[in-house]
Motif scaffolding. Sequence first.
Motif, PDB file in Angstrom:
ATOM      1  N   ALA A 152      -4.260 -12.257   1.236  1.00 50.76           N
ATOM      2  CA  ALA A 152      -5.233 -11.162   1.194  1.00 50.76           C
ATOM      3  C   ALA A 152      -5.470 -10.609   2.587  1.00 50.76           C
ATOM      4  O   ALA A 152      -5.554  -9.385   2.772  1.00 50.76           O
ATOM      5  N   ASN A 154      -3.366 -10.688   5.055  1.00 50.84           N
ATOM      6  CA  ASN A 154      -2.149  -9.948   5.425  1.00 50.84           C
ATOM      7  C   ASN A 154      -2.150  -8.566   4.788  1.00 50.84           C
ATOM      8  O   ASN A 154      -1.760  -7.584   5.418  1.00 50.84           O
ATOM      9  N   LYS A 155      -2.594  -8.495   3.524  1.00 49.48           N
ATOM     10  CA  LYS A 155      -2.684  -7.195   2.844  1.00 49.48           C
ATOM     11  C   LYS A 155      -3.678  -6.290   3.544  1.00 49.48           C
ATOM     12  O   LYS A 155      -3.423  -5.102   3.758  1.00 49.48           O
ATOM     13  N   SER A 158      -2.189  -5.098   6.671  1.00 48.37           N
ATOM     14  CA  SER A 158      -1.204  -4.051   6.363  1.00 48.37           C
ATOM     15  C   SER A 158      -1.894  -2.747   5.998  1.00 48.37           C
ATOM     16  O   SER A 158      -1.489  -1.667   6.446  1.00 48.37           O
ATOM     17  N   GLN A 159      -2.953  -2.842   5.187  1.00 46.78           N
ATOM     18  CA  GLN A 159      -3.688  -1.643   4.785  1.00 46.78           C
ATOM     19  C   GLN A 159      -4.366  -1.001   5.995  1.00 46.78           C
ATOM     20  O   GLN A 159      -4.382   0.232   6.127  1.00 46.78           O
TER      21      GLN A 159
END
Length: 173
Positions: A152, A154-155, A158-159
């Motif tokens: 989460a 990492n997401k 990334s976002q």
Amino acid sequence: MVDNKKIYIDRMIENLPVLRAKSGLTQAELAQVVGVSRQTILAAEKKQRELTWSMFLALLNVFGSNENTASLIDTFEIRPEGYQNSVKKQVECKPSSSINVEKKNESGNSDKLIIEMSSQIKVLNDQLFEVRAKLNELEIEHSQIKEELIMAMNKITSQDEIIEKIMKNRNTD
């Protein structure tokens, strides 16, 4: 007394199969009475395991209180000098019962020893097993949650990077 303990323990181990057979107890029943596993009794009878002093005393109390083996304790010279085995009742092997054993210590005072049946120990061992299993489950769950959290994060990272790129593109347009 330390050297004498070894002598008495060795005599008990040497005569354990005879004493157990004369007492009419199976290995499992004797193990239950003294609070150890049947494998412990088996290993002791095969002379593959040493007895602790407390296990020796528990066996001495069992065999010293049994009418079929009490005289053999003296015959085999297993009873330490000055040790009085004044057991309150005949040892019986019945699940969930306890054996009250009274002995005289060196100063002449009575000490009560309560030897609980291994069924109570088994319950505690089962509970310990359950706690360990639950702990293992929690550790696995913790690892899974940690992995999900990392994914989460990492997401989100990334976002955030995507949002930052979009914002930069807007500012350049």
